[in-house]
Design an enzyme around this catalytic site. Structure first.
Site, PDB file in Angstrom:
ATOM      1  N   ASP A   1       7.028  59.125  -3.306  1.00  0.00           N
ATOM      2  CA  ASP A   1       7.501  57.864  -2.491  1.00  0.00           C
ATOM      3  C   ASP A   1       9.005  58.132  -2.306  1.00  0.00           C
ATOM      4  OD1 ASP A   1       6.958  55.740  -1.107  1.00  0.00           O
ATOM      5  OD2 ASP A   1       7.495  54.422  -2.563  1.00  0.00           O
TER       6      ASP A   1
ATOM      7  N   THR B   1      -5.398  55.480   1.320  1.00  0.00           N
ATOM      8  CA  THR B   1      -6.222  54.931   2.169  1.00  0.00           C
ATOM      9  C   THR B   1      -5.627  53.592   3.046  1.00  0.00           C
ATOM     10  OG1 THR B   1      -7.082  53.672   0.354  1.00  0.00           O
ATOM     11  CG2 THR B   1      -8.473  55.442   0.937  1.00  0.00           C
TER      12      THR B   1
ATOM     13  N   ASN C   1      -2.456  53.932   3.811  1.00  0.00           N
ATOM     14  CA  ASN C   1      -1.392  54.686   4.924  1.00  0.00           C
ATOM     15  C   ASN C   1      -2.035  54.696   6.339  1.00  0.00           C
ATOM     16  OD1 ASN C   1      -0.137  56.776   2.402  1.00  0.00           O
ATOM     17  ND2 ASN C   1       0.776  54.931   3.031  1.00  0.00           N
TER      18      ASN C   1
END
Ligand code: IPE
Ligand code: IPE
Ligand code: MG
Length: 238
Positions: A13, A59, A61
């Site tokens: 991230d 899922t 994103n």
């Protein structure tokens, strides 16, 4: 004291923030993130880690702006086409961990080819969590098991933690010993919900594009000093 974790999972991230801090569009961060990914895969493989799972696209994103989603799809596609050969030479076994049913045929072909070419390799397993969501994964398992019960192939009593684990996208990789998250957020963001039950968690403020070998090593060292109890009372405390 622990040795080397057999399975490390990484929530990569901070790409967007890395770019924003440089007043660049977010996709510059994603491109730089791929470089950090290449470094991490090679480091893990050479360091002797058995399995590395990276969270590349969730899922959730899909809800990002269309241009960013398209850019990420294209970036992953190109990266894997370019990298398969070298990973194969290093003996790495590649596995897609995620929902294949909603991926475009071109993307799916790249993954299928990568899995096929590297299937017999005996080096590190490299799982790429792409179009992955922990809840979606569990839902998929529930549907498969209910289907088997419906057809009379198994009884409800035959559903165990082992039968569930076998149907997870990560099978046959064991649960992660260590989950690293870059970018500083203290959350799982729908990553490996079932598998993370007893994983050690390591969060660093380093943004993913800046995450290098030294940062990886620091996480491994931190892990080696953890005391894992799995709910038990240790012998020395009894
Ligand atoms: C992680 O970086 C990459 C993906 C989710 C694909 P982000 O894009 O989430 O970057 P931040 O968290 O906005 O900085
Ligand atoms: C998690 O990061 C997903 C990936 C790294 C692929 P996000 O940036 O999507 O997670 P949130 O939105 O901060 O929880
Ligand atoms: Mg993020």
């Amino acid at each position: 004291m622990n040795g080397l974790p057999a399975h490390v999972a990484i929530i990569m991230d901070g790409n967007g923030r890395w770019a924003s801090r440089r007043a660049l569009p977010r996709f510059f961060g994603h491109r730089q993130g791929v470089k950090a990914l290449k470094t991490a895969v090679r480091y893990a493989s050479r360091r002797g880690i058995g399995a590395l799972t990276v969270y590349a696209f969730s899922t959730e994103n899909w809800t990002r702006p269309r241009e960013e989603v398209d850019f990420l799809m294209d970036l992953m596609h190109k990266t894997f086409v370019q990298e398969i050969e070298e990973l194969h030479r290093e003996g790495v076994r590649i596995q897609l961990v995620g929902d294949r049913s909603t991926l475009s045929p071109d993307i799916l072909k790249v993954w299928n080819d990568a899995e096929e070419i590297t299937r017999q390799n005996t080096g590190m397993t490299f799982n790429v969590a792409f179009n992955y969501g922990g809840r979606q994964e569990i839902l998929n398992v529930v549907q498969a098991l209910v289907g088997q019960v419906d057809k009379g192939e198994i009884t409800v009593d035959e559903i165990t933690e082992t039968t569930i684990s076998r149907l997870l996208y990560t099978h046959p990789t064991p649960d992660p010993d260590l989950i690293i998250r870059t970018g500083g957020e203290m959350r799982l963001s729908n990553f490996l919900l079932w598998q993370a039950a007893y994983s050690e968690f390591y969060v660093t403020d380093v943004l993913w594009p800046d995450f290098g070998e030294d940062d990886f090593e620091r996480a491994l060292q931190d892990y080696s000093g953890r005391e894992r109890r799995f709910g038990q009372v240790l012998a020395k405390e009894q």
